[in-house]
Scaffold this motif. Sequence first.
Motif, PDB file in Angstrom:
ATOM      1  N   LYS A  91     -35.160  -5.632 -18.146  1.00  0.00           N
ATOM      2  CA  LYS A  91     -33.902  -5.067 -17.675  1.00  0.00           C
ATOM      3  C   LYS A  91     -34.093  -3.842 -16.803  1.00  0.00           C
ATOM      4  O   LYS A  91     -33.159  -3.432 -16.109  1.00  0.00           O
ATOM      5  CB  LYS A  91     -33.015  -4.704 -18.875  1.00  0.00           C
ATOM      6  N   ARG A  92     -35.261  -3.267 -16.810  1.00  0.00           N
ATOM      7  CA  ARG A  92     -35.522  -2.102 -15.954  1.00  0.00           C
ATOM      8  C   ARG A  92     -36.074  -2.507 -14.601  1.00  0.00           C
ATOM      9  O   ARG A  92     -35.646  -2.017 -13.556  1.00  0.00           O
ATOM     10  CB  ARG A  92     -36.487  -1.164 -16.665  1.00  0.00           C
ATOM     11  N   SER A  93     -37.020  -3.447 -14.613  1.00  0.00           N
ATOM     12  CA  SER A  93     -37.671  -3.836 -13.353  1.00  0.00           C
ATOM     13  C   SER A  93     -36.852  -4.824 -12.535  1.00  0.00           C
ATOM     14  O   SER A  93     -37.090  -4.989 -11.339  1.00  0.00           O
ATOM     15  CB  SER A  93     -39.045  -4.437 -13.643  1.00  0.00           C
ATOM     16  N   VAL A  94     -35.867  -5.502 -13.155  1.00  0.00           N
ATOM     17  CA  VAL A  94     -35.083  -6.470 -12.393  1.00  0.00           C
ATOM     18  C   VAL A  94     -34.184  -5.779 -11.372  1.00  0.00           C
ATOM     19  O   VAL A  94     -33.715  -6.409 -10.403  1.00  0.00           O
ATOM     20  CB  VAL A  94     -34.247  -7.336 -13.358  1.00  0.00           C
ATOM     21  N   VAL A  95     -33.941  -4.487 -11.557  1.00  0.00           N
ATOM     22  CA  VAL A  95     -33.096  -3.741 -10.611  1.00  0.00           C
ATOM     23  C   VAL A  95     -33.718  -3.730  -9.220  1.00  0.00           C
ATOM     24  O   VAL A  95     -33.004  -3.718  -8.208  1.00  0.00           O
ATOM     25  CB  VAL A  95     -32.869  -2.314 -11.143  1.00  0.00           C
ATOM     26  N   LYS A  96     -35.059  -3.761  -9.136  1.00  0.00           N
ATOM     27  CA  LYS A  96     -35.718  -3.721  -7.834  1.00  0.00           C
ATOM     28  C   LYS A  96     -35.438  -4.972  -7.003  1.00  0.00           C
ATOM     29  O   LYS A  96     -35.568  -4.935  -5.771  1.00  0.00           O
ATOM     30  CB  LYS A  96     -37.228  -3.576  -8.026  1.00  0.00           C
ATOM     31  N   HIS A  97     -35.062  -6.061  -7.647  1.00  0.00           N
ATOM     32  CA  HIS A  97     -34.903  -7.338  -6.945  1.00  0.00           C
ATOM     33  C   HIS A  97     -33.439  -7.771  -6.886  1.00  0.00           C
ATOM     34  O   HIS A  97     -33.157  -8.953  -6.684  1.00  0.00           O
ATOM     35  CB  HIS A  97     -35.736  -8.418  -7.646  1.00  0.00           C
ATOM     36  N   ILE A  98     -32.516  -6.845  -7.071  1.00  0.00           N
ATOM     37  CA  ILE A  98     -31.094  -7.196  -7.016  1.00  0.00           C
ATOM     38  C   ILE A  98     -30.700  -7.721  -5.646  1.00  0.00           C
ATOM     39  O   ILE A  98     -29.874  -8.626  -5.521  1.00  0.00           O
ATOM     40  CB  ILE A  98     -30.244  -5.975  -7.422  1.00  0.00           C
ATOM     41  N   GLY A  99     -31.290  -7.172  -4.589  1.00  0.00           N
ATOM     42  CA  GLY A  99     -30.976  -7.649  -3.240  1.00  0.00           C
ATOM     43  C   GLY A  99     -31.296  -9.118  -3.057  1.00  0.00           C
ATOM     44  O   GLY A  99     -30.499  -9.878  -2.494  1.00  0.00           O
ATOM     45  N   ASP A 100     -32.492  -9.558  -3.542  1.00  0.00           N
ATOM     46  CA  ASP A 100     -32.862 -10.973  -3.429  1.00  0.00           C
ATOM     47  C   ASP A 100     -31.955 -11.850  -4.293  1.00  0.00           C
ATOM     48  O   ASP A 100     -31.573 -12.957  -3.890  1.00  0.00           O
ATOM     49  CB  ASP A 100     -34.317 -11.162  -3.849  1.00  0.00           C
ATOM     50  N   LEU A 101     -31.607 -11.363  -5.474  1.00  0.00           N
ATOM     51  CA  LEU A 101     -30.768 -12.161  -6.367  1.00  0.00           C
ATOM     52  C   LEU A 101     -29.360 -12.334  -5.807  1.00  0.00           C
ATOM     53  O   LEU A 101     -28.771 -13.409  -5.917  1.00  0.00           O
ATOM     54  CB  LEU A 101     -30.712 -11.497  -7.742  1.00  0.00           C
ATOM     55  N   LEU A 102     -28.814 -11.290  -5.207  1.00  0.00           N
ATOM     56  CA  LEU A 102     -27.473 -11.406  -4.634  1.00  0.00           C
ATOM     57  C   LEU A 102     -27.466 -12.256  -3.372  1.00  0.00           C
ATOM     58  O   LEU A 102     -26.448 -12.866  -3.040  1.00  0.00           O
ATOM     59  CB  LEU A 102     -26.929 -10.005  -4.332  1.00  0.00           C
ATOM     60  N   GLN A 103     -28.590 -12.307  -2.675  1.00  0.00           N
ATOM     61  CA  GLN A 103     -28.651 -13.119  -1.456  1.00  0.00           C
ATOM     62  C   GLN A 103     -28.525 -14.605  -1.779  1.00  0.00           C
ATOM     63  O   GLN A 103     -27.926 -15.366  -1.012  1.00  0.00           O
ATOM     64  CB  GLN A 103     -29.977 -12.845  -0.731  1.00  0.00           C
ATOM     65  N   HIS A 104     -29.059 -15.023  -2.927  1.00  0.00           N
ATOM     66  CA  HIS A 104     -28.975 -16.438  -3.351  1.00  0.00           C
ATOM     67  C   HIS A 104     -28.106 -16.545  -4.610  1.00  0.00           C
ATOM     68  O   HIS A 104     -28.413 -17.324  -5.518  1.00  0.00           O
ATOM     69  CB  HIS A 104     -30.373 -16.979  -3.632  1.00  0.00           C
ATOM     70  N   ARG A 105     -27.042 -15.771  -4.663  1.00  0.00           N
ATOM     71  CA  ARG A 105     -26.250 -15.634  -5.875  1.00  0.00           C
ATOM     72  C   ARG A 105     -25.662 -16.962  -6.348  1.00  0.00           C
ATOM     73  O   ARG A 105     -25.819 -17.346  -7.508  1.00  0.00           O
ATOM     74  CB  ARG A 105     -25.120 -14.635  -5.626  1.00  0.00           C
ATOM     75  N   HIS A 106     -24.998 -17.684  -5.476  1.00  0.00           N
ATOM     76  CA  HIS A 106     -24.284 -18.896  -5.887  1.00  0.00           C
ATOM     77  C   HIS A 106     -25.249 -19.961  -6.401  1.00  0.00           C
ATOM     78  O   HIS A 106     -24.990 -20.607  -7.433  1.00  0.00           O
ATOM     79  CB  HIS A 106     -23.459 -19.440  -4.723  1.00  0.00           C
ATOM     80  N   THR A 107     -26.381 -20.143  -5.713  1.00  0.00           N
ATOM     81  CA  THR A 107     -27.353 -21.155  -6.146  1.00  0.00           C
ATOM     82  C   THR A 107     -27.976 -20.784  -7.477  1.00  0.00           C
ATOM     83  O   THR A 107     -28.139 -21.631  -8.367  1.00  0.00           O
ATOM     84  CB  THR A 107     -28.444 -21.311  -5.073  1.00  0.00           C
ATOM     85  N   LEU A 108     -28.319 -19.508  -7.652  1.00  0.00           N
ATOM     86  CA  LEU A 108     -28.982 -19.083  -8.880  1.00  0.00           C
ATOM     87  C   LEU A 108     -28.039 -19.164 -10.075  1.00  0.00           C
ATOM     88  O   LEU A 108     -28.454 -19.542 -11.170  1.00  0.00           O
ATOM     89  CB  LEU A 108     -29.511 -17.656  -8.716  1.00  0.00           C
ATOM     90  N   VAL A 109     -26.784 -18.816  -9.887  1.00  0.00           N
ATOM     91  CA  VAL A 109     -25.821 -18.915 -10.988  1.00  0.00           C
ATOM     92  C   VAL A 109     -25.620 -20.364 -11.383  1.00  0.00           C
ATOM     93  O   VAL A 109     -25.546 -20.706 -12.571  1.00  0.00           O
ATOM     94  CB  VAL A 109     -24.488 -18.253 -10.574  1.00  0.00           C
ATOM     95  N   ARG A 110     -25.561 -21.258 -10.391  1.00  0.00           N
ATOM     96  CA  ARG A 110     -25.389 -22.681 -10.686  1.00  0.00           C
ATOM     97  C   ARG A 110     -26.595 -23.231 -11.446  1.00  0.00           C
ATOM     98  O   ARG A 110     -26.445 -24.022 -12.377  1.00  0.00           O
ATOM     99  CB  ARG A 110     -25.161 -23.450  -9.394  1.00  0.00           C
ATOM    100  N   LYS A 111     -27.806 -22.807 -11.077  1.00  0.00           N
ATOM    101  CA  LYS A 111     -29.003 -23.297 -11.763  1.00  0.00           C
ATOM    102  C   LYS A 111     -29.151 -22.691 -13.149  1.00  0.00           C
ATOM    103  O   LYS A 111     -29.569 -23.367 -14.095  1.00  0.00           O
ATOM    104  CB  LYS A 111     -30.245 -22.969 -10.930  1.00  0.00           C
ATOM    105  N   ALA A 112     -28.848 -21.418 -13.265  1.00  0.00           N
ATOM    106  CA  ALA A 112     -29.083 -20.725 -14.538  1.00  0.00           C
ATOM    107  C   ALA A 112     -28.061 -21.064 -15.594  1.00  0.00           C
ATOM    108  O   ALA A 112     -28.375 -21.051 -16.788  1.00  0.00           O
ATOM    109  CB  ALA A 112     -29.105 -19.207 -14.299  1.00  0.00           C
TER     110      ALA A 112
END
Length: 421
Positions: free
Chosen positions: A290-311
Amino acid sequence: MPGGGHCPDCGSTELVEDSHYSQSQLVCSDCGCVVTEGVLTTTFSDEGNLREVTYSRSTGENEQVSRSQQRGLRRVRDLCRVLQLPSTFEDTAVAYYQQAYRHSGIRAARLQKKEVLVGCCVLITCRQHNWPLTMGTICTLLYADLDVFSGTYMQIVKLLGLDVPSLCLADLVKTYCSSFRLFQASPSVPAKYVEDKEKMLSRTLQLVELADETWLVTGRHPLPVITAATFLAWQSLQPSERLTCSLARFCKLANVDLPCPASSRLQELLAVLLRMAEQLAWLQVLRLDKRSVVKHIGDLLQHRHTLVRKAFRDGPAESDAGEEEQQGRGQGPGQGKEEVASSSLGPPEGKRPASPALLLPPCMLKPPKRVCPPPPISTATGDEDISDSEIEQYLRTPQEVRDFQKAQAARQAATGGSNPP
């Protein structure tokens, strides 16, 4: 004086017209007695007939405004000017205040409720004109209690029968984030904590939309969610220098109050981001927390819809389809090598991959514990009255009476046979 007339005090006929503060009055020149009090206003019917009406018989005397209502109207206008609202908003808020004040329940209310009524009329006007204004902002300006304000607000909306649309979440984010003091350097804010307003606002909006898609906003107060999203957006823009800053310190630097559930909303947002990070191949090997995932928020939001659908949604279907495809393949010459390679990368043989979590509201994933009521204490003493239905349970039916008689006769016969006289 044309038309005659005399003074009621001295009887003199020397009557002259005297214009006093633009009000025509008939005055006796001998004793100074005011014969007529002058024309101040007219009624609508008399205006049509061109007849003059004195103030004592006009409609103005019957429409007196109380001192409390006058003070409330001034407060409505002052609040609109402090918020720099258009003049049309001010007129509408004043009209709502006057309509609400006609009800006896409002007129007889306490002074605290009348003060809150001022803010309610302004808030209703802003909501109807899609003007971004929060209830907390008005409570801060009026030093009002939020519970009293919300109760009065719902009462006025129901009392006046108004249609008030809810505030758009995006407008609320823009309004709330604009009050943060993190967009320009100051003695209380270090330079490394200063951030560009547009970048921070854009990322905060994306995080709030993600929270809305994953049921973190539904049925909850939006400000704690927005506070948590703003904190994550601010950290992710410069994570190397801001990861050590806590949520409480961030709110103190931004000069905003820390809502009580904001910490819980922050943990829920981080859990969603971790679930999304598990779907990215280049983040699976990093073992994020939960601490290190903050560094990759930009990448996660860029593919937000696909990642939410998969997860959260398409995970079980995809895993079942993959298993069926593997079972349908034939045993080819290189099948053994492929199985060895897949077994070294995938889960051990005989174990199915973990299925994604269900996308449900937090209240369903973690339902609150229900309090089990204690069992009723029996205080039977034996002296209670017996109801008719209970008495009927002890009465035998005719068939039972016959069976009982037969059993008694058989018992007596058996007893008499075993013991002859």
